[in-house]
Motif scaffolding. Structure first.
Motif, PDB file in Angstrom:
ATOM      1  N   UNK A   6      39.500  38.304  28.540  1.00  0.00           N
ATOM      2  CA  UNK A   6      39.016  36.920  28.619  1.00  0.00           C
ATOM      3  C   UNK A   6      39.531  36.212  29.872  1.00  0.00           C
ATOM      4  N   UNK A   7      40.778  36.500  30.263  1.00  0.00           N
ATOM      5  CA  UNK A   7      41.322  35.922  31.493  1.00  0.00           C
ATOM      6  C   UNK A   7      40.541  36.402  32.715  1.00  0.00           C
ATOM      7  N   UNK A   8      40.168  37.682  32.718  1.00  0.00           N
ATOM      8  CA  UNK A   8      39.380  38.198  33.849  1.00  0.00           C
ATOM      9  C   UNK A   8      38.044  37.469  33.931  1.00  0.00           C
ATOM     10  N   UNK A   9      37.427  37.249  32.782  1.00  0.00           N
ATOM     11  CA  UNK A   9      36.143  36.536  32.754  1.00  0.00           C
ATOM     12  C   UNK A   9      36.293  35.109  33.303  1.00  0.00           C
ATOM     13  N   UNK A  10      37.300  34.393  32.820  1.00  0.00           N
ATOM     14  CA  UNK A  10      37.454  32.988  33.219  1.00  0.00           C
ATOM     15  C   UNK A  10      37.883  32.851  34.677  1.00  0.00           C
ATOM     16  N   UNK A  11      38.786  33.716  35.137  1.00  0.00           N
ATOM     17  CA  UNK A  11      39.232  33.654  36.529  1.00  0.00           C
ATOM     18  C   UNK A  11      38.087  33.998  37.476  1.00  0.00           C
ATOM     19  N   UNK A  12      37.292  35.014  37.122  1.00  0.00           N
ATOM     20  CA  UNK A  12      36.155  35.390  37.968  1.00  0.00           C
ATOM     21  C   UNK A  12      35.176  34.238  38.088  1.00  0.00           C
ATOM     22  N   UNK A  13      34.885  33.585  36.981  1.00  0.00           N
ATOM     23  CA  UNK A  13      33.963  32.442  36.989  1.00  0.00           C
ATOM     24  C   UNK A  13      34.496  31.315  37.889  1.00  0.00           C
ATOM     25  N   UNK A  14      35.776  30.997  37.721  1.00  0.00           N
ATOM     26  CA  UNK A  14      36.371  29.905  38.494  1.00  0.00           C
ATOM     27  C   UNK A  14      36.412  30.217  39.984  1.00  0.00           C
ATOM     28  N   UNK A  15      36.797  31.457  40.318  1.00  0.00           N
ATOM     29  CA  UNK A  15      36.880  31.836  41.732  1.00  0.00           C
ATOM     30  C   UNK A  15      35.493  31.839  42.371  1.00  0.00           C
ATOM     31  N   UNK A  16      34.523  32.403  41.669  1.00  0.00           N
ATOM     32  CA  UNK A  16      33.169  32.456  42.230  1.00  0.00           C
ATOM     33  C   UNK A  16      32.630  31.041  42.471  1.00  0.00           C
ATOM     34  N   UNK A  17      32.825  30.176  41.507  1.00  0.00           N
ATOM     35  CA  UNK A  17      32.323  28.799  41.653  1.00  0.00           C
ATOM     36  C   UNK A  17      33.022  28.062  42.789  1.00  0.00           C
ATOM     37  N   UNK A  18      34.322  28.310  42.960  1.00  0.00           N
ATOM     38  CA  UNK A  18      35.058  27.603  44.015  1.00  0.00           C
ATOM     39  C   UNK A  18      34.617  28.016  45.408  1.00  0.00           C
ATOM     40  N   UNK A  19      34.010  29.225  45.540  1.00  0.00           N
ATOM     41  CA  UNK A  19      33.539  29.691  46.845  1.00  0.00           C
ATOM     42  C   UNK A  19      32.017  29.656  46.946  1.00  0.00           C
ATOM     43  N   UNK A  20      31.363  29.038  45.945  1.00  0.00           N
ATOM     44  CA  UNK A  20      29.902  28.914  45.921  1.00  0.00           C
ATOM     45  C   UNK A  20      29.185  30.263  45.846  1.00  0.00           C
ATOM     46  N   UNK A  21      29.852  31.247  45.265  1.00  0.00           N
ATOM     47  CA  UNK A  21      29.230  32.561  45.079  1.00  0.00           C
ATOM     48  C   UNK A  21      28.652  32.691  43.668  1.00  0.00           C
ATOM     49  N   UNK A  22      27.613  33.490  43.553  1.00  0.00           N
ATOM     50  CA  UNK A  22      27.135  33.921  42.248  1.00  0.00           C
ATOM     51  C   UNK A  22      27.956  35.149  41.844  1.00  0.00           C
ATOM     52  N   UNK A  23      28.019  35.419  40.545  1.00  0.00           N
ATOM     53  CA  UNK A  23      28.794  36.595  40.125  1.00  0.00           C
ATOM     54  C   UNK A  23      28.153  37.259  38.925  1.00  0.00           C
ATOM     55  N   UNK A  24      28.421  38.551  38.781  1.00  0.00           N
ATOM     56  CA  UNK A  24      28.001  39.322  37.602  1.00  0.00           C
ATOM     57  C   UNK A  24      29.139  40.266  37.233  1.00  0.00           C
ATOM     58  N   UNK A  25      29.525  40.249  35.973  1.00  0.00           N
ATOM     59  CA  UNK A  25      30.543  41.178  35.468  1.00  0.00           C
ATOM     60  C   UNK A  25      29.846  42.253  34.648  1.00  0.00           C
ATOM     61  N   UNK A  26      30.009  43.491  35.075  1.00  0.00           N
ATOM     62  CA  UNK A  26      29.418  44.616  34.337  1.00  0.00           C
ATOM     63  C   UNK A  26      30.539  45.324  33.569  1.00  0.00           C
ATOM     64  N   UNK A  27      30.521  45.138  32.270  1.00  0.00           N
ATOM     65  CA  UNK A  27      31.578  45.676  31.420  1.00  0.00           C
ATOM     66  C   UNK A  27      31.201  47.082  30.952  1.00  0.00           C
ATOM     67  N   UNK A  28      32.131  48.025  31.095  1.00  0.00           N
ATOM     68  CA  UNK A  28      31.892  49.400  30.682  1.00  0.00           C
ATOM     69  C   UNK A  28      32.085  49.581  29.189  1.00  0.00           C
TER      70      UNK A  28
END
Length: 386
Positions: free
Chosen positions: A272-294
């Motif tokens: 859950x931390x990986x999900x939330x940190x990725x979202x926050x970092x992507x938004x702060x740099x104006x990037x879109x993101x996709x997490x592909x979970x295995x």
């Protein structure tokens, strides 16, 4: 004088070396092991086993029933290779560029084949032994694939056992641990999408490399600042793929993660931390993101009773000084964990001696332990199916 099991399996040590040499020279990656599977199937058929192929795509199950006993035991070995270039000068070195058996799965399969030959000749058991040759361990796909394909419904077992060689542990010694023994692994991929531009005009683009670099550093705070030092967790970014020219701001960046946890609740927190940190970092740099979970990871948990029993069998076969039941947990992972979710059993380590670690380009499976591993399998079978 009665021949001991180790003496019996050692009688065809050279033959086992030949089997392993062949598999080592022709490695195949996870769920692509068609030729290796055929080689295994042909061998166990020649020993008189009933053989089923294509279980979980390339898996092989060999069964033999002796007497009227209604108990059954499962013995599992893996046989996929790794996408690593071997750096060894062995006579049987890999002949396939960029692929090699650098985890010892060829040795694991050879030990189970050795046990198969011995058991087929002696038939000193009463019941059914099932040899489970599993593909795709390195990607955590093979075990779940065989289970989904009806492994334990089509080939019932009362208990299942696994084994892995381990560099750094005393050569030929067997190591056991009750309970949580290996970590759950989650292999994730994060793709960041920015906006490409000329390297001289970064203001016109959105740089996924800068975003990804910040994300890599932020992910390192999960364990260091959210996990107790008394708990076990690892978050590794093993690959960062983006761009190929110094004067171009690329459009995309891909991060590949290996996430390992020894506790289910801790695992959920980390993910859950990986999900939330990725979202926050992507938004702060104006990037879109996709997490592909295995494939969701699973902690390998050895059944205490089966572990205690297997260690005692090993003592009877090899002697007290060749068994250690105080093995420490490993943060490495194994998809045998999924089989232990379905059946009782245990997974042990067989010391490979002072060699480079598994997955190292100079790793070498110690062929002196081949008859020892085979003898362990035979000992379990004869003891379980008395």
């Amino acid at each position: 004088m009665k021949t001991t099991i180790p003496e019996g399996t050692k009688a065809f040590h050279n033959e086992m070396k030949g089997w392993m040499d062949h598999m080592h020279q022709y490695p195949e990656l996870a769920l692509q092991e068609t030729e290796t599977a055929k080689y295994i199937a042909d061998k166990v058929k020649s020993f008189g086993f009933e053989v089923a192929e294509g279980i979980g795509k390339t898996g092989v199950v060999a069964s033999m029933t002796v007497g009227s006993g209604n108990k059954s035991i499962g013995l599992r070995a893996d046989f996929d290779a790794l996408p690593i270039q071997e750096v060894n000068n062995l006579e049987y070195k890999s002949k396939v560029e960029g692929k090699a058996h650098l985890c010892g799965h060829d040795g694991h399969t050879t030990m189970l084949l050795g046990a198969a030959k011995y058991l087929s000749q002696t038939k000193n058991f009463n019941g059914t032994v099932r040899l489970i040759f599993q593909p795709g361990e390195e990607t955590m796909e093979g075990g779940p694939a065989m289970i989904k394909d009806g492994l334990f419904e089509k080939f019932p077992v009362d208990a299942v056992y696994g084994m892995h060689n381990m560099p750094g542990l005393e050569m030929g010694k067997l190591y056991f641990r009750e309970g949580e023994t290996m970590a759950a692994v989650d292999n994730w991929e994060i793709e960041l999408t920015g906006k490409g531009s000329h390297g001289s005009m970064p203001e016109l683009g959105i740089d996924p490399i800068v975003c990804g670099s910040s994300l890599v550093m932020a992910l390192q705070t999960i364990v260091s600042r959210n996990v107790s030092p008394w708990q076990n967790s690892v978050v590794s970014v093993g690959a960062f793929l983006s761009g190929n020219a110094g004067n171009v701001v690329p459009q995309n960046a891909v991060l590949r993660l290996s996430i390992r946890n020894m506790d289910p609740a801790l695992r959920e927190m980390v993910l859950n931390k990986i999900r939330s940190i990725t979202k926050a970092q992507a938004e702060s740099f104006n990037c879109q993101y996709e997490i592909r979970e295995g494939i969701p990871g699973a902690v390998l948990v050895n059944t205490p009773e089966n572990t205690h029993w297997a260690a005692n069998v090993a003592r009877e076969v090899f002697g007290e000084d060749k068994v250690d039941d105080t093995l420490h947990p490993f943060m490495g992972s194994e998809d045998f964990a999924f089989m232990l979710q379905k059946k009782q059993g245990t997974y042990c380590m067989l010391g490979n001696g002072d060699t480079p670690m598994v997955h190292h380009p100079q790793y070498i499976f110690n062929q002196e332990i081949l008859p020892l591993g085979a003898a362990y399998w035979v000992g379990l079978t004869e003891a379980y199916l008395k």
